[in-house]
Design a protein around this motif. Structure first.
Motif, PDB file in Angstrom:
ATOM      1  N   GLY A  82       0.813  -1.211   0.000  1.00 35.58           N
ATOM      2  CA  GLY A  82       0.000   0.000   0.000  1.00 35.58           C
ATOM      3  C   GLY A  82       0.843   1.256   0.000  1.00 35.58           C
ATOM      4  O   GLY A  82       0.551   2.223  -0.720  1.00 35.58           O
ATOM      5  N   MET A  83       1.919   1.251   0.791  1.00 36.20           N
ATOM      6  CA  MET A  83       2.794   2.433   0.871  1.00 36.20           C
ATOM      7  C   MET A  83       3.525   2.664  -0.456  1.00 36.20           C
ATOM      8  O   MET A  83       3.716   3.807  -0.863  1.00 36.20           O
ATOM      9  CB  MET A  83       3.785   2.283   2.031  1.00 36.20           C
ATOM     10  CG  MET A  83       3.158   2.526   3.389  1.00 36.20           C
ATOM     11  SD  MET A  83       4.352   2.526   4.748  1.00 36.20           S
ATOM     12  CE  MET A  83       4.222   0.832   5.298  1.00 36.20           C
ATOM     13  N   VAL A  84       3.931   1.581  -1.116  1.00 38.37           N
ATOM     14  CA  VAL A  84       4.598   1.710  -2.420  1.00 38.37           C
ATOM     15  C   VAL A  84       3.618   2.265  -3.457  1.00 38.37           C
ATOM     16  O   VAL A  84       3.959   3.170  -4.231  1.00 38.37           O
ATOM     17  CB  VAL A  84       5.160   0.344  -2.880  1.00 38.37           C
ATOM     18  CG1 VAL A  84       5.654   0.428  -4.320  1.00 38.37           C
ATOM     19  CG2 VAL A  84       6.295  -0.096  -1.960  1.00 38.37           C
ATOM     20  N   ILE A  85       2.392   1.724  -3.456  1.00 40.60           N
ATOM     21  CA  ILE A  85       1.358   2.234  -4.367  1.00 40.60           C
ATOM     22  C   ILE A  85       1.127   3.718  -4.108  1.00 40.60           C
ATOM     23  O   ILE A  85       1.025   4.524  -5.035  1.00 40.60           O
ATOM     24  CB  ILE A  85       0.046   1.448  -4.191  1.00 40.60           C
ATOM     25  CG1 ILE A  85       0.219   0.009  -4.675  1.00 40.60           C
ATOM     26  CG2 ILE A  85      -1.104   2.128  -4.955  1.00 40.60           C
ATOM     27  CD1 ILE A  85      -0.969  -0.894  -4.377  1.00 40.60           C
ATOM     28  N   SER A  86       1.075   4.081  -2.831  1.00 41.08           N
ATOM     29  CA  SER A  86       0.840   5.477  -2.451  1.00 41.08           C
ATOM     30  C   SER A  86       1.953   6.377  -2.957  1.00 41.08           C
ATOM     31  O   SER A  86       1.693   7.478  -3.455  1.00 41.08           O
ATOM     32  CB  SER A  86       0.720   5.596  -0.935  1.00 41.08           C
ATOM     33  OG  SER A  86       0.601   6.940  -0.536  1.00 41.08           O
TER      34      SER A  86
END
Length: 340
Positions: A82-86
């Motif tokens: 999720g953090m990478v996507i963000s």
């Protein structure tokens, strides 16, 4: 915990990771606050604590399946996804919105923090003199940090490593923004802008089999700085999680009281009505980063004028931000009850 997660739980974890990544990008907001409000803070901290000597032995002995379960890796990997996507989506959108609608973005985050404070405090049942005192200490610390004067940029590798340890605090300590701490340490542009841009440029050149960057001293220095900063961040993430895990285990109520105070104190950092002050050299000329943008030194806060239409729009976004946090918290609570 891993084997009992439903498909919707996994989707929610990725979404929470996206929110954490977006929060970590904004100076004054912390991903740890997202974890705290969304109800997975303790699992997050205790999962990070499993990155220890025992997990290293499992890795060395090739017991990867045991390592996966011991470190609660599915939970951490979904959050990380999720953090990478963000970082490659929501964070870029936030950059645009801050550039064009700064007041309303800050107002939204201000409202989110207000909603978070209400949601966390209403379920905290241990309000006694001792815990109120701890909360006040957290508020004083949070407010004090927001008024500190930033230091000058420093690319000494030992200091960069220290910046990594301190800068990752926003991931683990709710209310303490890692990005804002890096601004205070003078290295926000160096570590989160210049060195990251250098990495992107290097990866693009490697993809084209272009190795000319090896002869670029400035580029190699920035890559070295980024490597040391990353190492410091990993060290900080593991060490802080062990400290916080111990505190949560032995002094849970006092720790929660300090965290509530910290989050409350962070309101001073995200106060919407402020103007950026930019860094200048000794002759008063604005200093620029590698992209030619002015470097933010601090913020000059002021009281809004109620007769201005923009003030009421900002207040509207404060309300929307608070309601959004409460809605997300209630949705998470409803999701947990449906699978209880």
């Amino acid at each position: 915990m891993q084997e009992t997660r439903t498909y919707s739980d996994k989707i929610f974890l990725v979404l929470k990771g996206i929110l954490m990544g977006a929060a970590n990008k904004v100076p004054g907001v912390s991903g740890g606050m997202v974890a705290f409000v969304a109800g997975f803070y303790e699992e997050f901290i205790f999962s990070l604590r499993r990155i220890n000597y025992n997990s290293l032995k499992l890795l060395v002995n090739g017991r990867f399946r045991s390592l996966w379960y011991y470190t609660n890796a599915r939970f951490l990997s979904l959050l990380t996804l999720g953090m990478v996507i963000s970082y490659f989506s929501v964070s870029l959108l936030l950059d645009y919105l801050i550039s064009h609608y700064e007041l309303y973005v800050w107002a939204s985050f201000f409202g989110m923090i207000l909603g978070s404070i209400y949601y966390i405090s209403k379920d905290f049942e241990e309000w006694n003199r001792r815990n109120i005192g701890f909360m006040l200490l957290g508020i004083i610390a949070g407010v004090s940090i927001s008024f500190l004067e930033p230091a000058a940029q420093n690319d000494n590798l030992w200091f960069v490593f220290f910046c990594g340890i301190v800068g990752v605090s926003g991931m683990t300590l709710p209310g303490l923004s890692g990005s804002f701490i890096l601004i205070l340490l003078g290295n926000y542009v160096l570590l989160l802008v210049d060195s990251v841009n250098a990495l992107y440029l290097t990866l693009a050149e490697l993809f084209q089999l272009d190795f000319s960057f090896l002869d670029d001293e400035d580029r190699m220095r920035l890559l070295q700085v980024l490597f040391v900063f990353t190492a410091g961040s990993i060290a900080g993430l593991v060490s802080l999680s062990h400290i916080l895990g111990y505190l949560l285990k032995h002094y849970k109520n006092a720790t929660f009281a300090v965290i509530i105070g910290f989050i409350t104190g962070s309101l001073g950092v995200v106060w919407p009505w402020k103007e950026a002050e930019f860094r200048r050299d000794t002759e008063g000329v604005f200093l620029l980063d590698q992209k030619g943008n002015k470097i933010i030194d601090n913020y000059d806060r002021y009281v809004p004028q109620l007769h201005e239409f923009s003030t009421w729009i900002a207040i509207f976004f404060i309300v929307v931000g608070a309601l959004l946090v409460l809605w997300l918290a209630l949705a998470e609570l409803k999701n947990k009850k449906s699978y209880a």
